[in-house]
Design an enzyme around this catalytic site. Structure first.
Site, short mmCIF file in Angstrom:
data_model
loop_
_atom_site.label_atom_id
_atom_site.label_comp_id
_atom_site.label_asym_id
_atom_site.label_seq_id
_atom_site.Cartn_x
_atom_site.Cartn_y
_atom_site.Cartn_z
N ILE A 127 0.03 4.53 0.31
CA ILE A 127 -1.77 5.86 0.63
C ILE A 127 -0.44 7.61 0.65
O ILE A 127 0.25 7.50 1.48
CB ILE A 127 -1.87 5.80 1.53
CG1 ILE A 127 -2.77 4.06 1.57
CG2 ILE A 127 -3.64 6.73 1.50
CD1 ILE A 127 -4.17 3.88 0.08
N PHE A 161 1.45 -1.44 -0.15
CA PHE A 161 -0.22 0.07 0.07
C PHE A 161 0.83 1.21 -0.05
O PHE A 161 1.78 1.20 1.20
CB PHE A 161 -0.65 -0.45 1.34
CG PHE A 161 -1.97 -0.67 1.35
CD1 PHE A 161 -1.83 -2.62 1.12
CD2 PHE A 161 -3.24 -0.40 0.83
CE1 PHE A 161 -2.92 -2.88 1.34
CE2 PHE A 161 -4.87 -1.26 0.91
CZ PHE A 161 -4.08 -2.77 0.90
N ASP A 199 14.78 -3.84 11.49
CA ASP A 199 14.88 -1.90 11.72
C ASP A 199 16.10 -1.70 11.90
O ASP A 199 16.89 -2.63 13.06
CB ASP A 199 13.92 -1.44 12.57
CG ASP A 199 13.45 -0.23 12.30
OD1 ASP A 199 14.11 0.31 12.35
OD2 ASP A 199 12.55 -0.06 12.38
N VAL A 214 5.46 -0.51 3.48
CA VAL A 214 6.11 -0.67 2.11
C VAL A 214 7.19 0.55 2.10
O VAL A 214 8.30 0.94 1.12
CB VAL A 214 5.24 0.63 0.65
CG1 VAL A 214 4.83 1.95 1.63
CG2 VAL A 214 5.27 0.83 -0.39
N ASP A 215 7.87 1.06 3.56
CA ASP A 215 8.74 1.97 3.63
C ASP A 215 9.58 0.78 4.02
O ASP A 215 10.47 1.51 5.41
CB ASP A 215 8.16 2.55 5.06
CG ASP A 215 7.76 1.55 6.16
OD1 ASP A 215 6.78 0.99 5.39
OD2 ASP A 215 7.93 2.58 7.07
N GLU A 246 -2.48 -4.29 13.36
CA GLU A 246 -1.27 -5.49 13.42
C GLU A 246 -1.91 -6.40 14.98
O GLU A 246 -1.43 -7.44 15.79
CB GLU A 246 0.23 -4.69 14.26
CG GLU A 246 1.22 -5.79 14.91
CD GLU A 246 2.69 -4.77 14.89
OE1 GLU A 246 3.44 -4.72 14.45
OE2 GLU A 246 2.85 -4.07 16.04
N TYR A 278 3.71 8.00 1.04
CA TYR A 278 4.14 7.01 1.12
C TYR A 278 4.30 5.83 0.09
O TYR A 278 5.10 5.33 -0.67
CB TYR A 278 2.74 5.56 1.80
CG TYR A 278 3.52 5.94 3.31
CD1 TYR A 278 3.40 7.09 3.84
CD2 TYR A 278 4.51 4.94 4.15
CE1 TYR A 278 4.14 7.13 5.52
CE2 TYR A 278 4.31 4.70 5.58
CZ TYR A 278 3.97 5.97 6.20
OH TYR A 278 4.36 5.90 7.42
#
Ligand code: 5GW
Ligand code: MN
Length: 349
Positions: A104, A102, A307, A193-194, A284, A107
């Site tokens: 949106i 996604f 991360d 997507v990030d 989540e 993003y």
């Protein structure tokens, strides 16, 4: 009594001859099988070129991490599988994988890196369809994709609340599973997507329904998991329950199984919405509730969702899919336009 000796000597050549004929026929038959298999392109049991070490039951492949859950679902870590064997198995079944993402509003800026790195590392050599859900179809650049891969842009509404942007993914994946994915792909992989791919993510991840260990909680005890703790919420999990803390940003499975998961999560969210309650970590939290009772058939280690804000532990041999650092406020809220200081409301835990 007559001796048997002369008689035996008499039939020995016959016996030898019979054995010779049998061996000859057997080898002829084997050659025919091999030849016809090769002509039909069958690799199964006829392919002799794939050489690999025999599995040794006295030598576990990893001893520093858990590689199997108590319900016999493998946990995928580097060193626990052989890509050549798996790729051959999935090729044989002509598997087609859908990757949903996604993008949106702001993003959309993440799409380029996401697709470019996916071309390098995601399911290389397999059939792949990227599904990009976006409200900004004109902002999605054109890509040159490798053979067997395509990209489909799906226009979707943009919700005003960021919580809804994240949560409505479940509803949209559910709806498209029924309308489109079920006809177009075998497996779905649903991710944030990030992110960028920085190492191989292949068919080893595929299974009936799979989740991924959140990089912030692999060593936490179950009381420390940030599950929804209010009993009024459908996402509620008591402190004495729970296996793992799964990340909202990477799950998947067969289209049927992903349909069941997303349908559950969306319905649970709608029940909570009626009661004006929203689970603490949004989609989540509902995902974690689903996996508590519908155990995943495979679990991906944090290699698959890392991360760099976290320190790299020694057992983490690869970082395959890594969060792209984002300026939370600039990306998520247009503070500069609103002229006031607004906290994003979603901080790192
Ligand atoms: C915007 C503000 C706050 C939180 C999320 C958004 C947001 C998320 C957005 O404006 N547009 C959007 O497409 N998303 C989708 O939801 C992206 O696919 C994103 O990867 C996913 C989850 O949101 P993230 O990545 O900000 O959540 P965290 O937990 O990875 O930081
Ligand atoms: Mn994210």
């Amino acid at each position: 009594m007559q001796s048997l000796k002369p008689e035996r000597a008499h039939w020995r050549p016959w016996w030898l001859m019979k054995c010779f004929v049998i061996v000859l026929l057997l080898s002829l038959w084997w050659c025919t099988v091999k030849y016809s298999c090769r002509n039909r392109g069958v690799t199964f049991s006829c392919k002799t070129q794939m050489l690999y070490d025999t599995p040794n039951i006295m030598r576990p492949l990893r001893i520093d991490v858990l590689t199997m859950t108590p319900w016999f679902a493998p946990i995928v870590w580097n060193g626990t599988y052989n890509s050549d064997i798996l790729n051959a198995q999935f090729h044989q079944k002509d598997v087609h994988v859908g990757l949903t993402v996604f993008a949106i509003r702001k993003y959309a800026v993440f799409v380029q890196t996401f697709i470019e790195t996916a071309e390098k590392f995601f399911m290389v050599g397999q059939k792949v369809t990227y599904y990009i859900f976006t409200d900004r179809i004109n902002d999605i650049p054109a890509f040159t994709l490798s053979d067997g891969r395509k990209l489909i842009v799906l226009e979707v509404p943009s919700y005003t609340r960021w919580q809804d942007v994240s949560m409505r993914r479940m509803e949209m994946i559910r709806d498209q599973s029924r309308q489109r994915f079920i006809r177009e792909v075998d497996y779905l992989v649903c991710v944030d997507v990030d992110m960028r791919f920085s190492d191989e993510v292949g068919v080893e991840i595929l299974s009936g329904i799979f989740g991924t260990l959140h990089p912030g909680f692999y060593s936490a005890s179950r009381e420390q998991f940030t599950y929804e703790r209010r009993p009024q919420s459908t996402a509620y999990i008591p402190t004495d329950e729970g296996d793992f803390y799964y990340a909202g940003g990477f799950f998947g499975g067969t289209v049927e199984e992903v349909y069941r998961l997303t349908n559950f999560c969306h319905n649970a969210m709608m029940v909570d919405k009626e009661k004006q309650i929203e689970a603490i970590w949004h989609d989540e939290s509902y995902l974690n509730k689903y996996f508590l009772y519908e155990k995943p058939t495979k679990i991906l280690s944090p290699e698959y969702l890392w991360d760099n804000n976290f320190q790299t532990p020694g057992f983490l041999k690869r970082k395959r899919f890594v969060a792209v650092p984002k300026n939370h406020n600039a990306i998520r809220y247009r503070r500069e336009l609103m002229g006031v200081s607004v906290a994003s409301g979603k901080f790192h835990r």
